[in-house]
Design a protein around this motif. Structure first.
Motif, PDB file in Angstrom:
ATOM      1  N   PRO A  88      21.503 -11.947   8.496  1.00 40.34           N
ATOM      2  CA  PRO A  88      20.316 -11.112   8.335  1.00 40.34           C
ATOM      3  C   PRO A  88      19.485 -11.508   7.105  1.00 40.34           C
ATOM      4  CG  PRO A  88      22.246  -9.964   7.510  1.00 40.34           C
ATOM      5  CD  PRO A  88      22.746 -11.229   8.128  1.00 40.34           C
ATOM      6  N   PHE A  89      18.175 -11.256   7.178  1.00 40.71           N
ATOM      7  CA  PHE A  89      17.251 -11.611   6.103  1.00 40.71           C
ATOM      8  C   PHE A  89      16.946 -10.387   5.241  1.00 40.71           C
ATOM      9  CE2 PHE A  89      16.736 -15.119   8.925  1.00 40.71           C
ATOM     10  CZ  PHE A  89      16.408 -16.191   8.116  1.00 40.71           C
ATOM     11  N   THR A  90      16.998 -10.580   3.943  1.00 41.76           N
ATOM     12  CA  THR A  90      16.718  -9.521   2.984  1.00 41.76           C
ATOM     13  C   THR A  90      15.391  -9.805   2.282  1.00 41.76           C
ATOM     14  OG1 THR A  90      19.082  -9.200   2.576  1.00 41.76           O
ATOM     15  CG2 THR A  90      17.547  -8.331   0.921  1.00 41.76           C
ATOM     16  N   PRO A  91      14.460  -8.846   2.291  1.00 35.90           N
ATOM     17  CA  PRO A  91      13.172  -9.082   1.615  1.00 35.90           C
ATOM     18  C   PRO A  91      13.364  -9.329   0.118  1.00 35.90           C
ATOM     19  CG  PRO A  91      13.024  -7.194   3.093  1.00 35.90           C
ATOM     20  CD  PRO A  91      14.483  -7.552   3.001  1.00 35.90           C
ATOM     21  N   LEU A  92      12.675 -10.331  -0.396  1.00 36.78           N
ATOM     22  CA  LEU A  92      12.690 -10.634  -1.825  1.00 36.78           C
ATOM     23  C   LEU A  92      11.479 -10.062  -2.538  1.00 36.78           C
ATOM     24  CD1 LEU A  92      13.784 -14.397  -1.645  1.00 36.78           C
ATOM     25  CD2 LEU A  92      15.236 -12.422  -2.135  1.00 36.78           C
ATOM     26  N   THR A  93      10.477  -9.657  -1.770  1.00 36.77           N
ATOM     27  CA  THR A  93       9.210  -9.183  -2.346  1.00 36.77           C
ATOM     28  C   THR A  93       8.888  -7.795  -1.786  1.00 36.77           C
ATOM     29  OG1 THR A  93       8.046 -10.367  -0.575  1.00 36.77           O
ATOM     30  CG2 THR A  93       8.308 -11.500  -2.681  1.00 36.77           C
ATOM     31  N   PRO A  94       9.398  -6.724  -2.405  1.00 40.20           N
ATOM     32  CA  PRO A  94       9.116  -5.371  -1.911  1.00 40.20           C
ATOM     33  C   PRO A  94       7.621  -5.102  -1.793  1.00 40.20           C
ATOM     34  CG  PRO A  94      10.805  -5.330  -3.623  1.00 40.20           C
ATOM     35  CD  PRO A  94      10.253  -6.721  -3.603  1.00 40.20           C
ATOM     36  N   GLU A  95       6.860  -5.588  -2.753  1.00 43.76           N
ATOM     37  CA  GLU A  95       5.406  -5.513  -2.677  1.00 43.76           C
ATOM     38  C   GLU A  95       4.882  -6.819  -2.097  1.00 43.76           C
ATOM     39  OE1 GLU A  95       3.657  -2.852  -3.439  1.00 43.76           O
ATOM     40  OE2 GLU A  95       5.423  -1.724  -4.108  1.00 43.76           O
ATOM     41  N   LEU A  96       3.870  -6.734  -1.250  1.00 43.01           N
ATOM     42  CA  LEU A  96       3.323  -7.941  -0.643  1.00 43.01           C
ATOM     43  C   LEU A  96       2.738  -8.872  -1.698  1.00 43.01           C
ATOM     44  CD1 LEU A  96       1.497  -6.570   2.547  1.00 43.01           C
ATOM     45  CD2 LEU A  96       3.771  -7.601   2.381  1.00 43.01           C
ATOM     46  N   LEU A  97       2.975 -10.168  -1.513  1.00 46.10           N
ATOM     47  CA  LEU A  97       2.388 -11.169  -2.403  1.00 46.10           C
ATOM     48  C   LEU A  97       0.928 -11.380  -2.040  1.00 46.10           C
ATOM     49  CD1 LEU A  97       5.208 -13.886  -2.264  1.00 46.10           C
ATOM     50  CD2 LEU A  97       4.816 -12.245  -4.099  1.00 46.10           C
ATOM     51  N   THR A  98       0.109 -11.584  -3.024  1.00 42.57           N
ATOM     52  CA  THR A  98      -1.306 -11.867  -2.763  1.00 42.57           C
ATOM     53  C   THR A  98      -1.634 -13.337  -2.977  1.00 42.57           C
ATOM     54  OG1 THR A  98      -1.832 -11.235  -5.042  1.00 42.57           O
ATOM     55  CG2 THR A  98      -2.024  -9.531  -3.347  1.00 42.57           C
ATOM     56  N   THR A  99      -0.630 -14.124  -3.339  1.00 45.43           N
ATOM     57  CA  THR A  99      -0.797 -15.571  -3.469  1.00 45.43           C
ATOM     58  C   THR A  99       0.185 -16.264  -2.528  1.00 45.43           C
ATOM     59  OG1 THR A  99       0.791 -15.665  -5.295  1.00 45.43           O
ATOM     60  CG2 THR A  99      -1.530 -15.430  -5.875  1.00 45.43           C
ATOM     61  N   SER A 100      -0.121 -17.509  -2.162  1.00 41.13           N
ATOM     62  CA  SER A 100       0.678 -18.231  -1.175  1.00 41.13           C
ATOM     63  C   SER A 100       1.731 -19.106  -1.850  1.00 41.13           C
ATOM     64  CB  SER A 100      -0.231 -19.070  -0.289  1.00 41.13           C
ATOM     65  OG  SER A 100      -1.028 -19.940  -1.074  1.00 41.13           O
ATOM     66  N   ALA A 101       2.480 -18.516  -2.759  1.00 38.33           N
ATOM     67  CA  ALA A 101       3.549 -19.240  -3.445  1.00 38.33           C
ATOM     68  C   ALA A 101       4.536 -18.226  -4.004  1.00 38.33           C
ATOM     69  CB  ALA A 101       2.998 -20.107  -4.568  1.00 38.33           C
ATOM     70  N   TYR A 102       5.800 -18.641  -4.079  1.00 40.22           N
ATOM     71  CA  TYR A 102       6.830 -17.766  -4.616  1.00 40.22           C
ATOM     72  C   TYR A 102       8.003 -18.617  -5.077  1.00 40.22           C
ATOM     73  CZ  TYR A 102      10.492 -14.190  -4.888  1.00 40.22           C
ATOM     74  OH  TYR A 102      11.507 -13.375  -5.319  1.00 40.22           O
ATOM     75  N   THR A 103       8.539 -18.303  -6.244  1.00 46.30           N
ATOM     76  CA  THR A 103       9.723 -19.001  -6.741  1.00 46.30           C
ATOM     77  C   THR A 103      10.908 -18.054  -6.726  1.00 46.30           C
ATOM     78  OG1 THR A 103       8.437 -20.491  -8.150  1.00 46.30           O
ATOM     79  CG2 THR A 103      10.759 -20.195  -8.700  1.00 46.30           C
ATOM     80  N   ASP A 104      11.937 -18.445  -6.009  1.00 49.40           N
ATOM     81  CA  ASP A 104      13.152 -17.639  -5.889  1.00 49.40           C
ATOM     82  C   ASP A 104      14.139 -18.080  -6.974  1.00 49.40           C
ATOM     83  OD1 ASP A 104      15.271 -16.096  -5.140  1.00 49.40           O
ATOM     84  OD2 ASP A 104      15.703 -17.180  -3.280  1.00 49.40           O
ATOM     85  N   ALA A 105      14.051 -17.436  -8.117  1.00 50.82           N
ATOM     86  CA  ALA A 105      14.935 -17.787  -9.229  1.00 50.82           C
ATOM     87  C   ALA A 105      16.343 -17.244  -9.041  1.00 50.82           C
ATOM     88  CB  ALA A 105      14.350 -17.257 -10.540  1.00 50.82           C
ATOM     89  N   SER A 106      16.534 -16.357  -8.047  1.00 48.32           N
ATOM     90  CA  SER A 106      17.855 -15.762  -7.813  1.00 48.32           C
ATOM     91  C   SER A 106      18.612 -16.442  -6.680  1.00 48.32           C
ATOM     92  CB  SER A 106      17.707 -14.270  -7.518  1.00 48.32           C
ATOM     93  OG  SER A 106      16.974 -14.072  -6.315  1.00 48.32           O
ATOM     94  N   ALA A 107      18.073 -17.528  -6.139  1.00 44.66           N
ATOM     95  CA  ALA A 107      18.770 -18.240  -5.059  1.00 44.66           C
ATOM     96  C   ALA A 107      20.131 -18.725  -5.552  1.00 44.66           C
ATOM     97  CB  ALA A 107      17.932 -19.415  -4.580  1.00 44.66           C
ATOM     98  N   PRO A 108      21.193 -18.539  -4.764  1.00 42.48           N
ATOM     99  CA  PRO A 108      22.526 -18.989  -5.193  1.00 42.48           C
ATOM    100  C   PRO A 108      22.550 -20.496  -5.410  1.00 42.48           C
ATOM    101  CG  PRO A 108      22.668 -17.542  -3.274  1.00 42.48           C
ATOM    102  CD  PRO A 108      21.225 -17.882  -3.448  1.00 42.48           C
ATOM    103  N   ALA A 109      23.146 -20.922  -6.506  1.00 39.83           N
ATOM    104  CA  ALA A 109      23.246 -22.349  -6.816  1.00 39.83           C
ATOM    105  C   ALA A 109      24.367 -22.992  -6.021  1.00 39.83           C
ATOM    106  CB  ALA A 109      23.484 -22.544  -8.311  1.00 39.83           C
ATOM    107  N   GLY A 110      24.147 -24.242  -5.629  1.00 45.95           N
ATOM    108  CA  GLY A 110      25.178 -24.993  -4.928  1.00 45.95           C
ATOM    109  C   GLY A 110      25.314 -24.642  -3.468  1.00 45.95           C
ATOM    110  N   THR A 111      24.383 -23.879  -2.908  1.00 47.62           N
ATOM    111  CA  THR A 111      24.454 -23.508  -1.503  1.00 47.62           C
ATOM    112  C   THR A 111      23.048 -23.472  -0.916  1.00 47.62           C
ATOM    113  OG1 THR A 111      25.333 -21.878   0.058  1.00 47.62           O
ATOM    114  CG2 THR A 111      24.277 -21.033  -1.914  1.00 47.62           C
ATOM    115  N   THR A 112      22.967 -23.498   0.415  1.00 45.70           N
ATOM    116  CA  THR A 112      21.672 -23.508   1.101  1.00 45.70           C
ATOM    117  C   THR A 112      21.180 -22.088   1.334  1.00 45.70           C
ATOM    118  OG1 THR A 112      22.148 -25.604   2.213  1.00 45.70           O
ATOM    119  CG2 THR A 112      20.438 -24.224   3.189  1.00 45.70           C
ATOM    120  N   SER A 113      19.936 -21.836   1.039  1.00 42.17           N
ATOM    121  CA  SER A 113      19.287 -20.554   1.315  1.00 42.17           C
ATOM    122  C   SER A 113      18.275 -20.737   2.437  1.00 42.17           C
ATOM    123  CB  SER A 113      18.579 -20.020   0.060  1.00 42.17           C
ATOM    124  OG  SER A 113      19.519 -19.666  -0.941  1.00 42.17           O
ATOM    125  N   TYR A 114      18.169 -19.736   3.299  1.00 38.26           N
ATOM    126  CA  TYR A 114      17.249 -19.770   4.440  1.00 38.26           C
ATOM    127  C   TYR A 114      16.157 -18.730   4.208  1.00 38.26           C
ATOM    128  CZ  TYR A 114      20.984 -22.479   6.529  1.00 38.26           C
ATOM    129  OH  TYR A 114      21.932 -23.443   6.770  1.00 38.26           O
TER     130      TYR A 114
END
Length: 449
Positions: A88-114
């Motif tokens: 299942p997919f969990t939203p990372l942005t509770p508020e909608l983004l107004t720009t077309s870019a996002y950096t996921d600094a909380s992505a687990p290291a050493g594994t693939t994120s979808y």
């Protein structure tokens, strides 16, 4: 039918005609229009799925970037992440983004994120999801700052190799092209390989486009490998042409090549580095090999640029130099002026700061050397230069480490045999060196206890 029986029908007809006339003469009613909070009429359909979604992984996170949607009633974007493609997919942005870019600094290291990225309009209609995955690399472990290393032999390459392009990506060493050992001097080969240190095996990859290349700049962005310029083959594949504008991207997952925007002019024997979402090509020679060039070209990958721009030129223009990225800056080291029996090796070390678009001179190499384009790398927070050529065909085994904190060089244990134009890269707490000087073999180093 009698006259009496017709009267009710006639009366009914007259009443209907009267009501119709009254309706036509009454004031018209306003049309009902539903407006969004912003005043725009809502789109009858959901927004289009975000396009051109890209993911750039690094040790600090995974940067997502996509093309702007064009809908007038667009409210923003939502990014979600899952540990597997099916969710299942969990939203990372509770508020909608107004720009077309996002950096996921909380992505687990050493594994693939979808990831899924959707667009929403102001009535909360959602687009189909754009999807992508990326592997966030584990944080780099700084090995001990050793000066003494021992060398263990590794598996030979399939053919003798010199002037190949090579980089480490995802714990594996990729090599592309070089001089073709099966042909007389000096035609490029399109053979490409990947070396897995864990299994000590070389595996053939899809061949490079056309006849391949030598003397190209090679860089990686954590997901793809890129090469630019270089010596390419003539139409018969029997000799070399000393420059090209071509730039290519190699996708290790798909084992495919994609053409990228050309360099502004034919170049070869220069260097290519990736830094901050941009490719930097600098140094090298013109196609006639009559001029060492300092031109510095930049391609903004993060903005999907279709052409290269110009940045501050490299001081002391030279070719066959080494380079690496360290602490957010580009280092250019050594190289040579001229070619073959007329070449003069250089000891210059420069560092480029993209924030100020300036190059700064640092302490020179302990001794001049060239043919180190693919044997210069970063290990343990230091810039390493392994092997090289002191003069035409005069190979050396010196391995030197530059410490940017102290602006000093330290000699490390030299290669077991002198090599130039080989491929080297950091691995674990040591490094790998392979090929060069027309050889097939190489070594994996470890610091001495």
């Amino acid at each position: 039918m009698s006259t009496l029986s017709r009267r009710p029908a006639a009366a009914l007809l007259i009443a209907l005609l009267y009501l119709g006339a009254c309706s036509q003469n009454s004031p018209s009613q306003p049309e009902t229009v539903i407006e969004t909070p912003g005043g725009e009429t809502p789109s009858p359909t959901a927004p289009a799925a975000p396009g051109q979604l890209k993911a750039t992984p690094s040790t600090s996170g995974i940067a997502l970037d996509w093309a702007d949607n064009s809908e007038a009633d667009l409210a923003g974007y939502q990014v979600s992440r899952a540990a597997q493609a099916s969710g299942p997919f969990t939203p990372l942005t509770p508020e909608l983004l107004t720009t077309s870019a996002y950096t996921d600094a909380s992505a687990p290291a050493g594994t693939t994120s979808y990831y899924q990225v959707i667009a929403k309009n102001k009535t909360d209609q959602a687009s189909a999801a754009a999807t992508i995955s990326a592997l966030r690399p584990a944080p780099l472990v700084t090995p001990p700052l050793s000066s003494a290393y021992f060398y263990n032999s590794i598996a030979d390459q399939a053919y003798q190799m010199s002037e190949s392009q090579g980089r480490m990506l995802g714990g594996k060493l990729y090599t592309f092209g070089g001089f073709d050992a099966l042909k007389s001097c000096c035609a490029p080969t399109n053979r490409a390989y990947v070396y897995d240190p864990a299994s000590n095996k070389w595996t053939a990859l899809t061949a490079m486009p056309a006849f391949g290349a030598t003397h190209a700049g090679l860089a990686e962005d954590g997901q793809y490998l890129y090469y630019a310029g270089g010596y390419i083959a003539n139409t018969a594949g029997t000799s070399q042409i000393f420059g090209t504008k071509e730039v290519w991207r190699y996708n290790p997952q798909a084992n495919t090549y994609t053409r990228m925007p050309d360099l502004p002019i034919e170049r070869a024997a220069g260097q290519l580095e990736y830094l901050g979402g941009k490719l930097h090509y600098f140094g090298g020679t013109n196609i006639a090999r009559t001029q060492d060039t300092g031109e510095h070209y930049v391609l903004d990958l993060a903005q999907n640029a279709t052409s290269w721009t110009v940045a501050a030129p490299l001081p002391n223009p030279r070719n066959h130099l080494g380079s690496a990225v360290l602490n957010g800056k580009i280092y250019a080291v050594g190289g040579q002026h001229g070619h073959d029996d007329k070449l003069v090796t250089q000891a210059t070390l420069n560092v480029y700061d993209p924030a100020s678009d300036t190059w700064t001179a640092l302490r020179d190499l302990p001794s001049p050397r060239g043919h180190i384009a693919n044997s210069t790398f970063v290990m343990g927070g230091r810039l390493i230069v392994a092997g090289g050529e002191a003069s035409h065909t005069h190979a050396i085994g010196n391995v030197d480490a530059y410490d940017p904190a102290t602006n000093t060089w330290t000699a490390l244990t030299p290669l077991p045999s002198a090599r130039f134009s080989g491929v080297a890269a950091a691995y674990g707490d040591g490094f790998i060196y392979t090929g060069g000087s027309g050889t097939r073999g190489g070594w994996l180093t470890k610091p001495m206890p």
